[in-house]
Design a protein around this motif. Structure first.
Motif, PDB file in Angstrom:
ATOM      1  N   ASN A   9      48.205  42.977  28.825  1.00 34.22           N
ATOM      2  CA  ASN A   9      49.215  42.016  29.257  1.00 34.22           C
ATOM      3  C   ASN A   9      48.881  41.354  30.593  1.00 34.22           C
ATOM      4  O   ASN A   9      49.589  40.464  31.037  1.00 34.22           O
ATOM      5  CB  ASN A   9      50.590  42.683  29.335  1.00 34.22           C
ATOM      6  N   SER A  10      47.821  41.801  31.242  1.00 28.09           N
ATOM      7  CA  SER A  10      47.387  41.204  32.506  1.00 28.09           C
ATOM      8  C   SER A  10      46.443  40.046  32.186  1.00 28.09           C
ATOM      9  O   SER A  10      45.228  40.186  32.226  1.00 28.09           O
ATOM     10  CB  SER A  10      46.686  42.254  33.369  1.00 28.09           C
ATOM     11  N   ARG A  11      46.995  38.904  31.848  1.00 26.80           N
ATOM     12  CA  ARG A  11      46.183  37.764  31.416  1.00 26.80           C
ATOM     13  C   ARG A  11      45.331  37.180  32.524  1.00 26.80           C
ATOM     14  O   ARG A  11      44.277  36.614  32.276  1.00 26.80           O
ATOM     15  CB  ARG A  11      47.093  36.684  30.836  1.00 26.80           C
ATOM     16  N   PHE A  12      45.791  37.278  33.751  1.00 28.70           N
ATOM     17  CA  PHE A  12      45.061  36.705  34.877  1.00 28.70           C
ATOM     18  C   PHE A  12      44.522  37.849  35.736  1.00 28.70           C
ATOM     19  O   PHE A  12      45.269  38.491  36.449  1.00 28.70           O
ATOM     20  CB  PHE A  12      45.964  35.787  35.696  1.00 28.70           C
ATOM     21  N   VAL A  13      43.238  38.107  35.650  1.00 29.46           N
ATOM     22  CA  VAL A  13      42.604  39.196  36.377  1.00 29.46           C
ATOM     23  C   VAL A  13      41.782  38.598  37.512  1.00 29.46           C
ATOM     24  O   VAL A  13      40.869  37.816  37.274  1.00 29.46           O
ATOM     25  CB  VAL A  13      41.713  40.045  35.438  1.00 29.46           C
ATOM     26  N   TRP A  14      42.105  38.988  38.750  1.00 26.25           N
ATOM     27  CA  TRP A  14      41.442  38.429  39.923  1.00 26.25           C
ATOM     28  C   TRP A  14      40.301  39.289  40.443  1.00 26.25           C
ATOM     29  O   TRP A  14      39.386  38.797  41.071  1.00 26.25           O
ATOM     30  CB  TRP A  14      42.455  38.184  41.037  1.00 26.25           C
ATOM     31  N   ASP A  15      40.376  40.606  40.216  1.00 29.46           N
ATOM     32  CA  ASP A  15      39.337  41.469  40.758  1.00 29.46           C
ATOM     33  C   ASP A  15      39.284  42.764  39.959  1.00 29.46           C
ATOM     34  O   ASP A  15      40.290  43.185  39.373  1.00 29.46           O
ATOM     35  CB  ASP A  15      39.626  41.780  42.232  1.00 29.46           C
ATOM     36  N   ILE A  16      38.101  43.378  39.930  1.00 32.74           N
ATOM     37  CA  ILE A  16      37.885  44.659  39.272  1.00 32.74           C
ATOM     38  C   ILE A  16      37.027  45.498  40.211  1.00 32.74           C
ATOM     39  O   ILE A  16      36.053  45.009  40.777  1.00 32.74           O
ATOM     40  CB  ILE A  16      37.149  44.486  37.927  1.00 32.74           C
ATOM     41  N   LEU A  17      37.388  46.756  40.374  1.00 26.96           N
ATOM     42  CA  LEU A  17      36.620  47.664  41.217  1.00 26.96           C
ATOM     43  C   LEU A  17      36.295  48.920  40.425  1.00 26.96           C
ATOM     44  O   LEU A  17      37.199  49.558  39.877  1.00 26.96           O
ATOM     45  CB  LEU A  17      37.421  48.056  42.467  1.00 26.96           C
ATOM     46  N   ASN A  18      35.029  49.269  40.370  1.00 21.73           N
ATOM     47  CA  ASN A  18      34.603  50.569  39.846  1.00 21.73           C
ATOM     48  C   ASN A  18      34.414  51.478  41.049  1.00 21.73           C
ATOM     49  O   ASN A  18      33.458  51.313  41.808  1.00 21.73           O
ATOM     50  CB  ASN A  18      33.316  50.445  39.039  1.00 21.73           C
ATOM     51  N   ALA A  19      35.346  52.399  41.227  1.00 18.84           N
ATOM     52  CA  ALA A  19      35.354  53.253  42.411  1.00 18.84           C
ATOM     53  C   ALA A  19      34.361  54.409  42.296  1.00 18.84           C
ATOM     54  O   ALA A  19      33.911  54.758  41.206  1.00 18.84           O
ATOM     55  CB  ALA A  19      36.767  53.803  42.641  1.00 18.84           C
ATOM     56  N   LYS A  20      34.058  54.992  43.448  1.00 16.00           N
ATOM     57  CA  LYS A  20      33.111  56.106  43.511  1.00 16.00           C
ATOM     58  C   LYS A  20      33.570  57.299  42.685  1.00 16.00           C
ATOM     59  O   LYS A  20      32.751  58.068  42.196  1.00 16.00           O
ATOM     60  CB  LYS A  20      32.920  56.544  44.969  1.00 16.00           C
ATOM     61  N   ASP A  21      34.888  57.458  42.524  1.00 13.63           N
ATOM     62  CA  ASP A  21      35.410  58.596  41.757  1.00 13.63           C
ATOM     63  C   ASP A  21      35.378  58.361  40.247  1.00 13.63           C
ATOM     64  O   ASP A  21      35.843  59.191  39.470  1.00 13.63           O
ATOM     65  CB  ASP A  21      36.827  58.951  42.209  1.00 13.63           C
ATOM     66  N   GLY A  22      34.841  57.215  39.823  1.00 19.35           N
ATOM     67  CA  GLY A  22      34.730  56.904  38.399  1.00 19.35           C
ATOM     68  C   GLY A  22      35.900  56.121  37.833  1.00 19.35           C
ATOM     69  O   GLY A  22      35.860  55.703  36.679  1.00 19.35           O
TER      70      GLY A  22
END
Length: 166
Positions: free
Chosen positions: A39-52
């Motif tokens: 439902n999040s049609r507008f995605v501004w950023d994605i982070l793959n964190a150190k904890d996985g």
């Protein structure tokens, strides 16, 4: 969520997955990933964190955190009367600091994720003329000295020392 997949955030179709070996891009649909993310049609950023974990910043659907390969979903939204919720459901940026802290640039200011139980800390931006900043934080960067540089939508750049002083 593996090393063969690159997550892509789009500006009207939500998340998509790029299969790196084949080059195929698949928009994620219901059933492939939890509904809160779809439902999040507008995605501004994605982070793959150190904890996985994978963090997804959305426009107006808040913040989504995927853990355990996507099996567990945490969805954070602004709750007007709760001081520990995120400050706004429009999240522009997510960064992970060298110490592992997660910072968010939102339409309502700068937030720091504390824990699922404790929620978020809000970094209040000064209203003094020399530091007159917009609450709309659109860019974040941690420098080598662990200070934070940020950009706002309409009032320029700010600097936050490693000790938290503006």
């Amino acid at each position: 969520m593996d090393e063969r997949t690159l997550w892509l955030g789009t500006w009207s179709r939500g998340l998509a997955a790029l299969d790196i070996p084949t080059g195929n891009v698949t928009p994620l649909a219901q059933g492939q990933i939890p509904e809160t993310v779809v439902n999040s049609r507008f995605v501004w950023d994605i982070l793959n964190a150190k904890d996985g974990s994978t963090w997804v910043a959305s426009e107006l659907n808040g913040l989504i955190r995927l853990t355990e390969g996507g099996a567990n979903v945490e969805h954070y939204q602004a709750v007007g009367s709760s001081p520990s919720s995120i400050s706004h459901d429009f999240i522009w940026r997510i960064i992970e600091r060298k110490n592992g802290d997660i910072l968010l640039g939102t339409h309502g200011g700068l937030d720091e994720f504390i824990s699922p139980e404790k929620g978020f800390k809000h970094w209040l931006i000064s209203r003094e003329p020399k530091a007159a900043l917009s609450k709309r934080i659109t860019a974040l960067f941690e420098s080598h000295d662990e200070s934070i540089w940020g950009g706002t939508q309409d009032q320029g750049v700010f600097w936050l020392s490693a000790e938290g002083e503006l």
